[in-house]
Design a protein around this motif. Structure first.
Motif, PDB file in Angstrom:
ATOM      1  N   MET A   1       0.844  -1.189   0.000  1.00 52.07           N
ATOM      2  CA  MET A   1       0.000   0.000   0.000  1.00 52.07           C
ATOM      3  C   MET A   1       0.880   1.240   0.000  1.00 52.07           C
ATOM      4  N   GLN A   2       0.490   2.197  -0.786  1.00 47.61           N
ATOM      5  CA  GLN A   2       1.219   3.452  -0.872  1.00 47.61           C
ATOM      6  C   GLN A   2       0.684   4.428   0.172  1.00 47.61           C
ATOM      7  N   PRO A   3       1.590   5.177   0.823  1.00 45.19           N
ATOM      8  CA  PRO A   3       1.086   6.186   1.762  1.00 45.19           C
ATOM      9  C   PRO A   3       0.303   7.250   0.999  1.00 45.19           C
ATOM     10  N   GLN A   4      -0.752   7.735   1.620  1.00 45.53           N
ATOM     11  CA  GLN A   4      -1.550   8.762   0.967  1.00 45.53           C
ATOM     12  C   GLN A   4      -0.864  10.119   1.126  1.00 45.53           C
ATOM     13  N   GLN A   5      -0.871  10.869   0.040  1.00 49.26           N
ATOM     14  CA  GLN A   5      -0.312  12.217   0.074  1.00 49.26           C
ATOM     15  C   GLN A   5      -1.377  13.156   0.613  1.00 49.26           C
ATOM     16  N   SER A   6      -0.984  14.019   1.485  1.00 47.82           N
ATOM     17  CA  SER A   6      -1.910  15.003   2.032  1.00 47.82           C
ATOM     18  C   SER A   6      -2.028  16.163   1.051  1.00 47.82           C
ATOM     19  N   THR A   7      -3.248  16.555   0.754  1.00 50.61           N
ATOM     20  CA  THR A   7      -3.456  17.709  -0.121  1.00 50.61           C
ATOM     21  C   THR A   7      -3.776  18.948   0.713  1.00 50.61           C
ATOM     22  N   TYR A   8      -3.829  18.790   2.032  1.00 46.63           N
ATOM     23  CA  TYR A   8      -4.118  19.914   2.914  1.00 46.63           C
ATOM     24  C   TYR A   8      -2.942  20.868   2.936  1.00 46.63           C
ATOM     25  N   LYS A   9      -3.208  22.121   2.654  1.00 47.28           N
ATOM     26  CA  LYS A   9      -2.176  23.144   2.694  1.00 47.28           C
ATOM     27  C   LYS A   9      -2.653  24.204   3.668  1.00 47.28           C
ATOM     28  N   PRO A  10      -1.961  24.391   4.795  1.00 51.14           N
ATOM     29  CA  PRO A  10      -2.432  25.386   5.763  1.00 51.14           C
ATOM     30  C   PRO A  10      -2.443  26.783   5.163  1.00 51.14           C
ATOM     31  N   GLU A  11      -3.434  27.564   5.573  1.00 50.65           N
ATOM     32  CA  GLU A  11      -3.530  28.936   5.089  1.00 50.65           C
ATOM     33  C   GLU A  11      -2.531  29.784   5.864  1.00 50.65           C
ATOM     34  N   LEU A  12      -1.741  30.509   5.128  1.00 52.54           N
ATOM     35  CA  LEU A  12      -0.623  31.232   5.699  1.00 52.54           C
ATOM     36  C   LEU A  12      -0.661  32.682   5.258  1.00 52.54           C
ATOM     37  N   MET A  13      -0.352  33.577   6.168  1.00 47.32           N
ATOM     38  CA  MET A  13      -0.227  34.972   5.794  1.00 47.32           C
ATOM     39  C   MET A  13       0.895  35.091   4.764  1.00 47.32           C
ATOM     40  N   PRO A  14       0.685  35.866   3.705  1.00 50.24           N
ATOM     41  CA  PRO A  14       1.778  36.040   2.743  1.00 50.24           C
ATOM     42  C   PRO A  14       3.029  36.583   3.443  1.00 50.24           C
ATOM     43  N   ILE A  15       4.181  36.227   2.909  1.00 48.14           N
ATOM     44  CA  ILE A  15       5.442  36.660   3.515  1.00 48.14           C
ATOM     45  C   ILE A  15       5.891  37.965   2.864  1.00 48.14           C
ATOM     46  N   ALA A  16       6.192  38.938   3.713  1.00 41.09           N
ATOM     47  CA  ALA A  16       6.632  40.265   3.237  1.00 41.09           C
ATOM     48  C   ALA A  16       8.116  40.222   2.893  1.00 41.09           C
ATOM     49  N   ARG A  17       8.575  41.264   2.247  1.00 37.45           N
ATOM     50  CA  ARG A  17       9.997  41.332   1.896  1.00 37.45           C
ATOM     51  C   ARG A  17      10.824  41.602   3.160  1.00 37.45           C
ATOM     52  N   PRO A  18      12.085  41.163   3.133  1.00 40.01           N
ATOM     53  CA  PRO A  18      12.974  41.457   4.271  1.00 40.01           C
ATOM     54  C   PRO A  18      13.152  42.974   4.436  1.00 40.01           C
ATOM     55  N   LEU A  19      13.412  43.393   5.659  1.00 42.03           N
ATOM     56  CA  LEU A  19      13.592  44.818   5.956  1.00 42.03           C
ATOM     57  C   LEU A  19      14.873  45.046   6.746  1.00 42.03           C
ATOM     58  N   GLY A  20      15.532  46.170   6.477  1.00 42.27           N
ATOM     59  CA  GLY A  20      16.690  46.589   7.262  1.00 42.27           C
ATOM     60  C   GLY A  20      16.214  47.325   8.487  1.00 42.27           C
ATOM     61  N   PRO A  21      17.110  47.811   9.285  1.00 37.90           N
ATOM     62  CA  PRO A  21      18.574  47.795   9.164  1.00 37.90           C
ATOM     63  C   PRO A  21      19.136  46.409   9.493  1.00 37.90           C
ATOM     64  N   PRO A  22      20.404  46.167   9.109  1.00 37.70           N
ATOM     65  CA  PRO A  22      21.021  44.882   9.451  1.00 37.70           C
ATOM     66  C   PRO A  22      21.119  44.726  10.969  1.00 37.70           C
ATOM     67  N   ARG A  23      20.692  43.557  11.456  1.00 38.55           N
ATOM     68  CA  ARG A  23      20.714  43.329  12.903  1.00 38.55           C
ATOM     69  C   ARG A  23      20.774  41.844  13.209  1.00 38.55           C
ATOM     70  N   ARG A  24      21.199  41.544  14.418  1.00 41.04           N
ATOM     71  CA  ARG A  24      21.258  40.172  14.924  1.00 41.04           C
ATOM     72  C   ARG A  24      20.484  40.153  16.233  1.00 41.04           C
ATOM     73  N   ILE A  25      19.566  39.204  16.336  1.00 40.10           N
ATOM     74  CA  ILE A  25      18.677  39.136  17.484  1.00 40.10           C
ATOM     75  C   ILE A  25      18.702  37.715  18.043  1.00 40.10           C
ATOM     76  N   VAL A  26      18.756  37.609  19.360  1.00 40.11           N
ATOM     77  CA  VAL A  26      18.673  36.310  20.025  1.00 40.11           C
ATOM     78  C   VAL A  26      17.411  36.336  20.886  1.00 40.11           C
ATOM     79  N   GLN A  27      16.592  35.269  20.734  1.00 40.80           N
ATOM     80  CA  GLN A  27      15.328  35.220  21.454  1.00 40.80           C
ATOM     81  C   GLN A  27      15.109  33.848  22.092  1.00 40.80           C
ATOM     82  N   GLN A  28      14.423  33.861  23.227  1.00 38.04           N
ATOM     83  CA  GLN A  28      13.940  32.637  23.854  1.00 38.04           C
ATOM     84  C   GLN A  28      12.472  32.519  23.462  1.00 38.04           C
ATOM     85  N   ILE A  29      12.097  31.392  22.858  1.00 32.07           N
ATOM     86  CA  ILE A  29      10.719  31.192  22.417  1.00 32.07           C
ATOM     87  C   ILE A  29      10.151  29.974  23.130  1.00 32.07           C
ATOM     88  N   ASN A  30       9.037  30.186  23.797  1.00 31.47           N
ATOM     89  CA  ASN A  30       8.295  29.088  24.424  1.00 31.47           C
ATOM     90  C   ASN A  30       7.049  28.865  23.585  1.00 31.47           C
TER      91      ASN A  30
END
Length: 169
Positions: A1-30
């Protein structure tokens, strides 16, 4: 048996263009979803041409790496991360939280709107609240403590900025 391919594609906000200024950020994400809670360290490098992000476990294991050049998202992801954690969602959430509202409103589809209140952003899709962003420690440059709640996909992110540094190109 072949695995079934999922056709579900989550709806996502369009991605905007990158923005300056150049920066480096470190974050803790829970992140909290369903019956699971995870914590990770994220290192971001942003400028007007690209977004690069690395996610590390608290033990220092690489969870994901992604880049976005304004057109294409490229990523690799550890099997330690749940399948539902998609790099496009990571960038989309990042932008929803930190990009200027005017930039985001330029790219929203017709049935989407972004409402702004004091210390809050709400993304509404087809008249239904999809995402709410709460700025717990507002800052005009880069808010240091933020909560994002995605009602559609049932997850919550608590983001704490550990360091924010402008870098030379």
């Amino acid at each position: 048996m072949q695995p079934q391919q999922s056709t579900y594609k989550p709806e996502l906000m369009p991605i905007a263009r990158p923005l300056g200024p150049p920066r480096r950020i470190v974050q803790q994400i829970n992140a909290v979803w369903a019956d699971r809670q995870e914590s990770l360290l994220a290192v971001l490098e942003l400028d007007a041409k690209h977004i690069a992000m690395a996610g590390l476990s608290n033990d220092g294991l690489s969870l994901f790496n992604l880049t976005y050049d304004g057109r294409t998202v490229k990523s690799d992801k550890s099997p330690l991360l749940p399948e539902q954690v998609a790099p496009e969602f990571i960038i989309s959430d990042l932008q929803l939280v930190y990009w200027p509202v005017a930039e985001l409103q330029k790219i929203l589809p017709a049935e989407w709107r972004l409402e702004v209140a004091e210390n809050k952003r709400i993304l509404i899709v087809r008249n239904k609240k999809q995402v709410e962003v709460n700025y717990l420690s507002p800052d005009p440059v880069w808010p240091k403590s933020v909560e994002l709640v995605n009602f559609q996909y049932n997850y919550r992110l608590n983001i704490k900025t550990i360091s924010y540094d402008l870098v030379s190109e």
